[in-house]
Enzyme design. Structure first.
Site, short mmCIF file in Angstrom:
data_model
loop_
_atom_site.label_atom_id
_atom_site.label_comp_id
_atom_site.label_asym_id
_atom_site.label_seq_id
_atom_site.Cartn_x
_atom_site.Cartn_y
_atom_site.Cartn_z
N SER A 38 -4.90 -2.27 5.66
CA SER A 38 -4.71 -0.88 6.08
C SER A 38 -5.14 -0.68 7.54
O SER A 38 -4.52 -1.24 8.43
CB SER A 38 -5.46 0.04 5.11
OG SER A 38 -5.08 1.38 5.27
N HIS B 61 -2.28 2.10 -3.16
CA HIS B 61 -3.03 1.61 -2.01
C HIS B 61 -4.32 0.90 -2.41
O HIS B 61 -4.68 -0.12 -1.81
CB HIS B 61 -3.36 2.79 -1.09
CG HIS B 61 -3.85 2.39 0.26
ND1 HIS B 61 -3.00 1.92 1.25
CD2 HIS B 61 -5.10 2.38 0.80
CE1 HIS B 61 -3.70 1.66 2.34
NE2 HIS B 61 -4.98 1.93 2.09
N ASP C 28 2.39 3.18 -2.98
CA ASP C 28 1.29 3.53 -2.08
C ASP C 28 1.46 4.97 -1.61
O ASP C 28 2.48 5.31 -0.99
CB ASP C 28 1.28 2.58 -0.89
CG ASP C 28 -0.02 2.63 -0.09
OD1 ASP C 28 -0.65 3.70 -0.03
OD2 ASP C 28 -0.39 1.59 0.49
#
Length: 271
Positions: free
Chosen positions: A152, A250, A221
């Site tokens: 991320s 996620h 996600d």
């Protein structure tokens, strides 16, 4: 009636101005969500693990764990975490990678895991450079046997590093186009691009990275929309693979330390 409308409009404008001002002042508290220490010993996480200390070029000392490979020639993974938690939350990933014969360095950014300092884009860039320097000098890992893995926000951190210090391969898990793009998804009513101090231009930089790059995403996600990760893959100068994990969110375990992520790393690790 006109005066009442004007007063209402002014009141709304004032509220908006105050909100924008607060977001400008406190935005980094919304971006960076560290968990403080203490964290366990590396040896408690995995037998043979070592607690190490990284020193940044601006004088901060950062806690880290190093898990050596089965031999001195083992490829090593430099992992850059996302915006939340600390390295204890990535312990299962370290175990999974170590099981594949890889050395692993997990470190905490400034302000995370009991480290001093406050996180921002410039600071995280110094932190990851200190991590790489430790691997190359103290752990004696050859530069050509390093793989960078970003999670991320960490995708931005390692992509920027890869431009200056190219690794053997780059794995980006749930990357966003840039921070403003993902911020705009969550705050569409705010001028996010105008307000942001930290930019993290992942797509712009990955287009200039000259090493094999794998992008991995979860199709469910809701933090980083899958389309943003696909756009990063589409512009990657040397895309090795785009891996889509059906139904994964996620923070689902399958994206944190699942076999698709581990395989993406081992596929790029030099043997």
């Amino acid at each position: 009636m006109l005066r009442r409308l004007l007063r209402t409009a002014l009141a709304l404008a004032l509220v908006c101005a105050v909100l924008v001002g607060l977001l400008w002042a406190f935005q980094r508290r919304l971006i960076y969500l560290p968990s403080d220490g203490p964290v366990p010993s590396a040896a408690d996480v995995l037998p043979g693990g070592r607690d190490v200390e990284l020193t940044t070029s601006d004088g901060l000392r950062l806690g880290a764990w190093f898990f050596p490979g089965p031999d001195a020639d083992a490829p090593a993974v430099l992992f850059a975490a996302g915006n939340g938690g600390n390295r204890e939350h990535r312990a299962p990933l370290a175990r999974a990678l170590a099981a594949e014969g890889l050395a692993v360095l997990l470190f905490d950014y400034r302000g995370y895991g009991g480290n001093s300092g406050s996180p921002d884009a410039d600071g995280l860039a110094l932190d990851v450079r200190a991590a790489r320097e430790w691997l190359v000098t103290e752990a004696a890992v050859p530069r050509e046997r390093l793989v960078y893995l970003g999670e991320s926000l960490g995708c931005a951190v390692v992509t920027e590093l890869a431009l200056e210090h190219p690794p053997a391969g780059l794995v980006l898990r749930s990357p966003f186009v840039d921070l403003a793009a993902v911020g705009g998804e969550h705050f569409p009513f705010l001028p996010v691009r105008l307000l942001l101090r930290d930019r993290y231009p992942v797509a712009e930089q990955v287009a200039r990275v000259q090493v094999p790059t794998t992008v991995l995403l979860g199709t469910a996600d809701t933090v980083v929309p899958p389309e943003q990760s696909r756009r990063v893959a589409a512009v990657a100068e040397r895309l090795h693979a785009l891996v889509e994990v059906p139904g994964a969110g996620h923070n689902d375990l399958v994206l944190l330390n699942g076999e698709d992520l581990v395989r993406a790393v081992t596929d790029l690790a030099p043997r």
